[in-house]
Design a protein around this motif. Structure first.
Motif, short mmCIF file in Angstrom:
data_model
loop_
_atom_site.label_atom_id
_atom_site.label_comp_id
_atom_site.label_asym_id
_atom_site.label_seq_id
_atom_site.Cartn_x
_atom_site.Cartn_y
_atom_site.Cartn_z
N ILE A 59 0.84 -1.21 0.00
CA ILE A 59 0.00 0.00 0.00
C ILE A 59 0.87 1.25 0.00
N GLN A 60 1.89 1.27 0.85
CA GLN A 60 2.76 2.44 0.97
C GLN A 60 3.50 2.74 -0.32
N ASN A 61 3.86 1.71 -1.07
CA ASN A 61 4.65 1.88 -2.29
C ASN A 61 3.82 1.80 -3.56
N SER A 62 2.51 1.96 -3.45
CA SER A 62 1.68 1.91 -4.66
C SER A 62 2.04 3.08 -5.56
N GLY A 63 2.15 2.80 -6.83
CA GLY A 63 2.55 3.82 -7.80
C GLY A 63 4.04 3.91 -8.01
N GLU A 64 4.81 3.24 -7.19
CA GLU A 64 6.27 3.23 -7.33
C GLU A 64 6.67 2.08 -8.26
N GLU A 65 7.95 2.09 -8.64
CA GLU A 65 8.49 0.96 -9.39
C GLU A 65 8.44 -0.28 -8.52
N PHE A 66 8.39 -1.45 -9.18
CA PHE A 66 8.29 -2.71 -8.45
C PHE A 66 9.54 -2.95 -7.60
N PHE A 67 10.71 -2.68 -8.14
CA PHE A 67 11.96 -2.87 -7.42
C PHE A 67 12.67 -1.53 -7.21
N ALA A 68 11.93 -0.51 -6.76
CA ALA A 68 12.50 0.81 -6.52
C ALA A 68 13.52 0.75 -5.38
N GLN A 69 14.60 1.49 -5.54
CA GLN A 69 15.63 1.48 -4.50
C GLN A 69 15.46 2.59 -3.49
N SER A 94 17.01 -1.46 4.04
CA SER A 94 17.83 -0.59 4.87
C SER A 94 18.53 -1.50 5.88
N ILE A 95 19.40 -0.94 6.69
CA ILE A 95 20.09 -1.77 7.68
C ILE A 95 19.10 -2.34 8.69
N VAL A 96 18.06 -1.58 8.99
CA VAL A 96 17.03 -2.06 9.92
C VAL A 96 16.32 -3.28 9.32
N THR A 97 16.05 -3.24 8.03
CA THR A 97 15.40 -4.36 7.37
C THR A 97 16.28 -5.60 7.41
N VAL A 98 17.57 -5.42 7.22
CA VAL A 98 18.50 -6.55 7.29
C VAL A 98 18.46 -7.18 8.68
N ILE A 99 18.47 -6.35 9.71
CA ILE A 99 18.44 -6.87 11.08
C ILE A 99 17.14 -7.62 11.34
N VAL A 100 16.02 -7.04 10.91
CA VAL A 100 14.72 -7.69 11.12
C VAL A 100 14.64 -9.01 10.35
N VAL A 101 15.15 -9.04 9.13
CA VAL A 101 15.13 -10.27 8.34
C VAL A 101 15.98 -11.35 9.00
N MET A 102 17.11 -10.97 9.55
CA MET A 102 17.95 -11.95 10.25
C MET A 102 17.25 -12.47 11.51
N ILE A 103 16.58 -11.60 12.24
CA ILE A 103 15.84 -12.03 13.43
C ILE A 103 14.70 -12.95 13.03
N ILE A 104 13.97 -12.61 11.97
CA ILE A 104 12.89 -13.47 11.49
C ILE A 104 13.45 -14.84 11.10
N GLY A 105 14.60 -14.85 10.45
CA GLY A 105 15.23 -16.12 10.09
C GLY A 105 15.55 -16.96 11.31
N LEU A 106 16.11 -16.33 12.34
CA LEU A 106 16.44 -17.06 13.56
C LEU A 106 15.19 -17.58 14.28
N PHE A 148 18.01 -4.62 -4.80
CA PHE A 148 16.76 -4.68 -5.54
C PHE A 148 15.53 -4.75 -4.66
N PHE A 149 15.63 -5.06 -3.38
CA PHE A 149 14.47 -5.07 -2.48
C PHE A 149 14.36 -3.77 -1.67
N GLY A 150 15.24 -2.83 -1.88
CA GLY A 150 15.18 -1.56 -1.19
C GLY A 150 15.39 -1.69 0.31
N ARG A 188 7.76 -2.60 -3.51
CA ARG A 188 6.64 -3.49 -3.84
C ARG A 188 7.10 -4.93 -4.05
N GLY A 189 8.30 -5.13 -4.56
CA GLY A 189 8.81 -6.48 -4.77
C GLY A 189 8.97 -7.24 -3.46
N TYR A 190 9.64 -6.62 -2.48
CA TYR A 190 9.82 -7.29 -1.20
C TYR A 190 8.51 -7.41 -0.45
#
Length: 151
Positions: free
Chosen positions: A34-44, A112-124, A108-110, A56-58
């Motif tokens: 919703i937040q990225n509607s109208g943006e490119e699919f893989f906007a950086q 940030s460092i916060v997203t990387v940390i959250v993704v690693m926590i979700i993985g664990l 390509f998924f746009g 939107r891709g991620y």
């Protein structure tokens, strides 16, 4: 593998944690889409959603993975443990890959460092839920107990 717990007493809690992780991914993905509607699919230069950079891709990947985790949690029968383990490993790999690509044009998924940390926590979290959520026969449970006690 005899070293992974079978019929762990806390398996319902780990199953619920896996399901909550799936719900979080679906909510995050929907808000990101919703937040990225109208943006490119893989906007950086994507917008922030829940404090994390996404596009939107991620967001679409998050919704799909979250839905698969929820379906696996609903079905149970060790399918949830297998799905949680698989996506736990994939999220850890994605976090490491995006960390390496964070400040490049290949982000390509746009993220940030916060997203990387959250993704690693979700993985664990998913790996833990997958490892302790397995259900088996009494014979498999005894084999696990024997392997645990003979270390």
């Amino acid at each position: 593998m005899a070293h992974n717990p079978v019929n762990h007493p806390a398996r319902p809690i780990y199953r619920a944690i896996g399901g909550l992780t799936g719900i979080y991914l679906v909510i995050f993905g929907v808000l990101g889409f919703i937040q990225n509607s109208g943006e490119e699919f893989f906007a950086q230069d994507a917008a922030l959603v829940l404090g994390q950079g996404t596009n939107r891709g991620y967001a679409l990947v998050s919704v799909a993975v979250g839905a698969l985790i929820l379906i696996g949690t609903g079905i149970g029968r060790n399918l949830d443990a297998a799905i949680n383990k698989l996506f736990g490993y994939l999220f850890m790999l994605l976090g490491l890959a995006e960390l390496a690509l964070l400040r490049t044009d290949a982000n390509f998924f746009g993220f940030s460092i916060v997203t990387v940390i959250v993704v690693m926590i979700i993985g664990l979290v998913l790996l833990t839920a997958g490892m302790y959520g397995k259900v088996g026969t009494e014979e498999q449970h005894r084999a696990w107990q024997d392997a645990r006690l003979n270390l």
